[in-house]
Design an enzyme around this catalytic site. Sequence first.
Site, PDB file in Angstrom:
ATOM      1  N   ASP A  67       0.901  -1.077  -0.043  1.00 41.61           N
ATOM      2  CA  ASP A  67      -0.074  -0.059   0.015  1.00 41.61           C
ATOM      3  C   ASP A  67       0.926   1.388  -0.017  1.00 41.61           C
ATOM      4  O   ASP A  67       2.239   1.231   0.345  1.00 41.61           O
ATOM      5  CB  ASP A  67      -0.793   0.011   1.175  1.00 41.61           C
ATOM      6  CG  ASP A  67      -0.280  -0.618   2.495  1.00 41.61           C
ATOM      7  OD1 ASP A  67       0.958  -0.594   2.676  1.00 41.61           O
ATOM      8  OD2 ASP A  67      -1.088  -0.940   3.515  1.00 41.61           O
ATOM      9  N   ASN A 136      -8.267  -2.847  13.867  1.00 44.64           N
ATOM     10  CA  ASN A 136      -9.658  -3.241  13.575  1.00 44.64           C
ATOM     11  C   ASN A 136      -9.466  -4.593  12.225  1.00 44.64           C
ATOM     12  O   ASN A 136     -10.408  -4.754  11.727  1.00 44.64           O
ATOM     13  CB  ASN A 136     -10.184  -2.170  12.681  1.00 44.64           C
ATOM     14  CG  ASN A 136      -9.486  -1.565  11.469  1.00 44.64           C
ATOM     15  OD1 ASN A 136      -8.324  -2.208  11.153  1.00 44.64           O
ATOM     16  ND2 ASN A 136      -9.898  -0.613  10.712  1.00 44.64           N
ATOM     17  N   GLU A 143      -9.764  -2.299   4.753  1.00 45.94           N
ATOM     18  CA  GLU A 143     -10.396  -1.972   6.053  1.00 45.94           C
ATOM     19  C   GLU A 143     -11.850  -2.621   6.122  1.00 45.94           C
ATOM     20  O   GLU A 143     -12.135  -3.279   5.010  1.00 45.94           O
ATOM     21  CB  GLU A 143     -10.764  -0.334   5.977  1.00 45.94           C
ATOM     22  CG  GLU A 143      -9.750   0.570   5.862  1.00 45.94           C
ATOM     23  CD  GLU A 143      -9.126   0.716   7.247  1.00 45.94           C
ATOM     24  OE1 GLU A 143      -8.965  -0.282   8.109  1.00 45.94           O
ATOM     25  OE2 GLU A 143      -8.508   1.797   7.490  1.00 45.94           O
TER      26      GLU A 143
HETATM   27  C1  F6R Z   1       1.404  -1.668   6.171  1.00 50.68           C
HETATM   28  C2  F6R Z   1       0.106  -1.899   6.060  1.00 50.68           C
HETATM   29  C3  F6R Z   1      -0.885  -2.233   7.563  1.00 50.68           C
HETATM   30  C4  F6R Z   1      -0.064  -2.542   8.727  1.00 50.68           C
HETATM   31  C5  F6R Z   1      -0.930  -2.421   9.826  1.00 50.68           C
HETATM   32  C6  F6R Z   1      -0.031  -2.729  11.187  1.00 50.68           C
HETATM   33  O1  F6R Z   1       1.902  -1.673   4.737  1.00 50.68           O
HETATM   34  O2  F6R Z   1      -0.310  -2.588   5.139  1.00 50.68           O
HETATM   35  O3  F6R Z   1      -1.654  -3.084   7.240  1.00 50.68           O
HETATM   36  O4  F6R Z   1       0.501  -3.852   8.659  1.00 50.68           O
HETATM   37  O5  F6R Z   1      -1.575  -1.249  10.141  1.00 50.68           O
HETATM   38  O6  F6R Z   1       0.896  -1.800  11.428  1.00 50.68           O
HETATM   39  P1  F6R Z   1       1.818  -1.792  12.644  1.00 50.68           P
HETATM   40  O7  F6R Z   1       2.835  -2.871  12.166  1.00 50.68           O
HETATM   41  O8  F6R Z   1       2.261  -0.353  12.599  1.00 50.68           O
HETATM   42  O9  F6R Z   1       0.986  -2.207  13.818  1.00 50.68           O
END
Ligand code: F6R
Length: 251
Positions: A67, A136, A143
Site C-alpha cells: 500500500d 481493526n 478496512e
Molecule cells: C502496512 C500495512 C498495514 C500494517 C498494519 C499494522 O503496509 O499494510 O496493514 O501492517 O496497520 O501496522 P503496525 O505494524 O504499525 O502495527
Amino acid sequence: MRILYAKDYEGMSFNAAKVLASVVINKPGCVLGLATGSSPIGMYKNLVKWCGDGILSFSKCRTVNLDEYVGLAPDHDMSYAYFMRDNLFGKIDIDMKNVNIPSGLAADGDAECARYDAVIESMGGVDIQLLGIGNNGHIGFNEPCDHFPLGTHKVTLTESTIEANKRFFASKDDVPRYAYTMGIGPIVRARKVLLIASGSGKAEILEKSLFGKVTPEVPASILQMIPDLVVCADEAALSLILEKHPEAVER
Ligand code: F6R
C-alpha cells in the site's frame, strides 16, 4: 496454519526473518509481497544483516508492496516508498527496477489501481506475502467492510486506522485520509502468507481473526482460508490465543 511463538519483538522478528529468508534462498527470483508499519522493522533489520553478511541475496527478487498513502510523494518521509528505502531497499542488494509500490501521486487513481494489478499479474503472483494486522483487523489497507475487495483500490482510512497511524506523523491532521491498497485477491493467491504481530494491543484482533468467523468485517479473518499461513507473534500478541487455543501455538 502454523503459529510460531516468540517471547518478545526481537524473537518474533527473528522467526519472521527466517521464514522469509528461506523462501528467498529456495527461490532467488521469488516475488516478495512486503509491508510497512512498526511490526516488520525488526524483521527487516535481520534481513539487512544477513544480506550484509553475504548469507542472503535479494539481487534476483522482485517485490510488490501492499500500500501507499494517496498524495504523498516517494521522497516524503512518511510515504511507504520512503519507509521501504529507509528500512530495507536502501540497505540490501535489490535492483530498484524490481521494486513496486503504488504511486501516491498518480493523477488517475483508477488507472493506477489497474496498473498495479497488472504488475502483480505479470509477475505471476506473490511467492510470500508479509502482512501486519491493524487493530481493526485490516490487512494492507483493506478496512472492515461488507465484502472482500479483490483488486487494488483506493480506500478511505477508518478513524481507528488514522488514530493508530497518527503516531508516525506530527499531528493527526497530517495523516492522509486515503490510501491505495492491494486487494484481497493477490493476498489469498499468494503461495505463502506470513502474518506478524507484536504487543498486547494486537491480542484480541489476532485471536478473532485466526479463530473467529470469516467475515469482511474482520478482513484478516480471510487468512483462515490460506493453506500455507505462518503467523509469527510475540507472547503479548498471543496472550488470548495461548489462553483459548494453547494447542495451536508452536513454541
Ligand atoms: C502496512 C500495512 C498495514 C500494517 C498494519 C499494522 O503496509 O499494510 O496493514 O501492517 O496497520 O501496522 P503496525 O505494524 O504499525 O502495527
